[in-house]
Design a protein around this motif. Structure first.
Motif, short mmCIF file in Angstrom:
data_model
loop_
_atom_site.label_atom_id
_atom_site.label_comp_id
_atom_site.label_asym_id
_atom_site.label_seq_id
_atom_site.Cartn_x
_atom_site.Cartn_y
_atom_site.Cartn_z
N ALA A 258 0.82 -1.21 0.00
CA ALA A 258 0.00 0.00 0.00
C ALA A 258 0.85 1.26 0.00
O ALA A 258 0.49 2.27 -0.62
CB ALA A 258 -0.93 0.00 1.20
N ARG B 136 0.86 8.68 6.38
CA ARG B 136 -0.49 8.37 5.90
C ARG B 136 -1.33 9.64 5.98
O ARG B 136 -1.66 10.11 7.08
CB ARG B 136 -1.12 7.27 6.75
CG ARG B 136 -0.73 5.87 6.37
CD ARG B 136 0.60 5.45 6.94
NE ARG B 136 0.55 5.28 8.39
CZ ARG B 136 1.64 5.12 9.14
NH1 ARG B 136 2.84 5.11 8.59
NH2 ARG B 136 1.54 4.97 10.44
N SER C 51 -6.77 7.26 4.93
CA SER C 51 -6.74 5.80 4.94
C SER C 51 -6.34 5.24 3.58
O SER C 51 -5.97 4.07 3.47
CB SER C 51 -8.11 5.24 5.34
OG SER C 51 -9.12 5.67 4.41
N ARG C 52 -6.38 6.07 2.52
CA ARG C 52 -6.08 5.59 1.18
C ARG C 52 -4.90 6.29 0.51
O ARG C 52 -4.49 5.89 -0.58
CB ARG C 52 -7.32 5.75 0.28
CG ARG C 52 -8.46 4.82 0.64
CD ARG C 52 -9.52 4.87 -0.44
NE ARG C 52 -10.56 3.87 -0.20
CZ ARG C 52 -11.53 3.60 -1.07
NH1 ARG C 52 -11.58 4.27 -2.23
NH2 ARG C 52 -12.45 2.69 -0.80
N SER C 53 -4.36 7.33 1.08
CA SER C 53 -3.29 8.07 0.42
C SER C 53 -2.15 8.35 1.39
O SER C 53 -2.34 8.37 2.61
CB SER C 53 -3.82 9.38 -0.17
OG SER C 53 -4.34 10.20 0.86
N ARG D 34 -1.74 6.48 -3.82
CA ARG D 34 -3.19 6.51 -3.64
C ARG D 34 -3.77 5.13 -3.88
O ARG D 34 -3.49 4.49 -4.91
CB ARG D 34 -3.81 7.50 -4.63
CG ARG D 34 -5.34 7.50 -4.66
CD ARG D 34 -5.95 8.11 -3.42
NE ARG D 34 -7.41 8.15 -3.49
CZ ARG D 34 -8.20 8.62 -2.52
NH1 ARG D 34 -7.65 9.12 -1.43
NH2 ARG D 34 -9.50 8.62 -2.65
N GLN D 35 -4.54 4.62 -2.92
CA GLN D 35 -5.22 3.33 -3.05
C GLN D 35 -6.63 3.61 -3.58
O GLN D 35 -7.52 4.04 -2.84
CB GLN D 35 -5.28 2.63 -1.69
CG GLN D 35 -5.64 1.16 -1.75
CD GLN D 35 -4.45 0.30 -2.19
OE1 GLN D 35 -3.32 0.58 -1.85
NE2 GLN D 35 -4.73 -0.76 -2.94
N SER E 13 -8.75 1.38 -4.93
CA SER E 13 -9.63 0.30 -4.49
C SER E 13 -8.75 -0.75 -3.83
O SER E 13 -7.51 -0.63 -3.87
CB SER E 13 -10.40 -0.29 -5.68
OG SER E 13 -9.53 -1.04 -6.50
N ARG F 153 -3.79 0.44 -7.08
CA ARG F 153 -3.01 1.48 -6.40
C ARG F 153 -2.27 2.31 -7.43
O ARG F 153 -1.77 1.81 -8.43
CB ARG F 153 -2.00 0.84 -5.44
CG ARG F 153 -1.13 1.84 -4.69
CD ARG F 153 -0.23 1.12 -3.69
NE ARG F 153 0.69 0.23 -4.35
CZ ARG F 153 1.89 0.59 -4.80
NH1 ARG F 153 2.29 1.85 -4.66
NH2 ARG F 153 2.68 -0.28 -5.38
#
Length: 515
Positions: free
Chosen positions: A358, A440, A443-445, A476-477, A479, A483
């Motif tokens: 991630a 972080r 939660s996604r980037s 960036r995640q 989904s 990624r």
């Protein structure tokens, strides 16, 4: 000059080992196959890492299909990761680049007969630096400067028997192969027989062990060589968390030297101290045929940090380090860092793997360069690292100081370095450091920043080389299985002939998919 191992022998051993693994009872359970695909677009102002005055800029498109294969069955544990990199350039009229390369890291452990016969096997394909005095890999996989494609594999069956709680005996045979496809560096294979007998649980106050090993190496360039070792060790428990240790034995190397000793008795004394599950210290000092010898392994772990320092000296070779690379592993540092939050080892390993994917962190941290040499080498190396973890950030710092002195005849490297540079690798010192920071944002980037800097000095010739890299990336995640990342990097150093410097500035946009 030794002859190479017959091709038929090499061709038969690996398929036979794989067949044994797959035939083991229960081996077909718990398989997990994950295809992957990475797309990268890079603009670089020095695609071949050439000296500044002839540098060429290019737009590079990279397509990387691959897969991960895992098995965690009761009798077979296997992991394999493979990637095939394809490179396309906006103008193919540039030298010093490749259009494809493979990367493989695989290993397996199998129980063939319960409590008796086991099998370890592993293999790897990857790029390795030829010289410490030249461009190093820093995200530029398409340049051919100072790199060779190395293939290694190892098969090791062994017998293990326990004499109740009194002792444990093991007999292991290992066959391995190293193929670098490089003029001047010999393709080689080796056979190793090792045996040991160690005390069991019933020896609580005084522990003991006996060891024997014999290795024979066949090389296409260097003369055939062998290594024999026999030793005995003892451990005396002073308290619940403190042991005194001692060992003695005899080493015998048969490499050709300039009149220096290649064998002799050795001894060592030391301590083992484990005041808690979070702190450990192993230290020792002694004498071997090449002089004084020392070792140190210190580890301390708190809820938010891990501290580690290691020192060792040993007689080694390039081929042995290619088979068993000794880098500071990012995953092992994170594993220790997450121990307090995730006590279960399996769940923690999965969390570490997901975290690295991630965040896009590298697999290893700064380490000395394992340059090509056909000689036996005395290596003295100090490594230190520390990792910090907070709710939003991770910081890993590492440093190393390494010295490598050639022991066997310098003539075995004449084809590799050339007559004019015959003494370049005779006595080298490497020092370096790295910093790796991840934050972080959500939660996604997140943001990654890394810096490495290393200097190599040839004490025999006075020549030196520097390599540095600075990288900044935003990830960036999109989904759970997609990624993206955007990275900027700057690397600099000296060319392989050490007469000029090179620099590269590059930006990369990438998309990684798991299926």
């Amino acid at each position: 000059m030794a002859k190479r191992a017959p091709a038929a022998r090499r061709a038969v051993v690996v398929p036979a080992a794989l067949a044994a693994l797959l035939a083991a009872p229960g081996a077909r359970a718990d398989w997990k196959f994950t295809p992957t695909l990475d797309l990268r677009e890079t603009y670089t102002d020095n695609v071949a890492l050439s000296r500044d005055e002839i540098a060429k800029s290019r737009l590079v498109t990279e397509l990387t299909p691959g897969f991960t294969l895992l098995n965690r069955g009761p009798r077979l544990k296997l992991s394999a990761n493979y990637q095939l990199h394809y490179y396309a350039f906006d103008d193919d009229g540039v030298e010093g680049v490749r259009h494809a390369q493979s990367q493989l890291r695989a290993g397996a452990k199998a129980t063939l007969i319960d409590d008796l016969l086991f099998l370890d096997t592993d293999g790897a394909i990857g790029q390795q630096p030829v010289s410490a005095f030249g461009p190093q890999a820093n995200g530029n996989g398409y340049a051919t400067a100072n790199r060779a494609n190395v293939k290694t594999w190892r098969v090791s069956p062994y017998l293990l028997h326990r004499f109740g709680s009194s002792a444990t005996a093991a007999v292991r045979y290992t066959h391995d192969s190293v193929d670098a496809g490089r003029i001047g560096f010999g393709d080689s294979s080796s056979d190793v027989l090792s045996m040991n007998l160690n005390s069991g649980r019933s020896f609580r106050r005084v522990g003991w062990g006996l060891q024997y090993s014999h290795q024979r190496v066949d090389d296409s360039i260097a003369p055939e060589s062998s290594i024999k070792m026999v030793s005995a060790n003892a451990r005396y428990r002073v308290g619940e968390d403190f042991n005194l240790t001692a060992s003695a034995g005899y080493d015998e190397y048969d490499y050709q030297s300039e009149g220096e000793a290649t064998k002799g008795r050795f001894w060592q004394g030391g301590i083992e101290w484990t005041p808690s599950s979070r702190t450990s210290l192993v230290a020792g000092a002694g004498k071997r045929y090449y002089g004084n010898t020392y070792n140190l392994q210190a580890l301390h772990r708190s809820r938010r940090s891990v501290w580690s320092i290691n020192y060792s000296d040993s007689v080694t070779t390039t081929r042995s380090q290619l088979l068993l690379p000794a880098t500071i592993d990012t995953a092992s540092m994170l594993d220790r860092l997450f121990t307090a939050q995730i006590p279960d080892p399996l769940a923690r390993a999965q969390a570490v793997e997901a975290y690295i994917r991630a965040t896009g962190l590298p697999a290893s941290l700064a380490d000395s360069i394992n340059y090509f040499s056909n000689r036996f080498i005395l290596q003295k190396q100090l490594q230190a690292s520390v990792a910090f973890n907070t709710a939003r950030t991770t910081l890993i710092l590492s440093a190393f100081d390494s010295r490598r002195e050639g022991l066997s005849l310098i003539q075995t490297d004449s084809l590799l370095t050339g007559p004019a540079s015959a003494r370049l690798n005779d006595d080298t010192t490497q020092r370096g450091a790295s910093a790796l920071w991840n934050m972080r944002l959500t939660s996604r980037s997140g943001i990654n920043a890394s810096w490495t800097n290393a200097r190599v000095l040839s004490r025999a010739t006075g020549l030196s080389s520097k390599n540095a890299a600075l990288r900044l990336a935003v990830t960036r995640q999109f989904s759970p299985k997609v990624r993206g990342a955007f990275e900027a990097r700057r690397v600099s150093g000296t060319t392989t002939d050490q007469v000029a410097s090179y620099r590269e500035n590059a930006v990369t946009a990438s998309l990684s998919l798991q299926f």
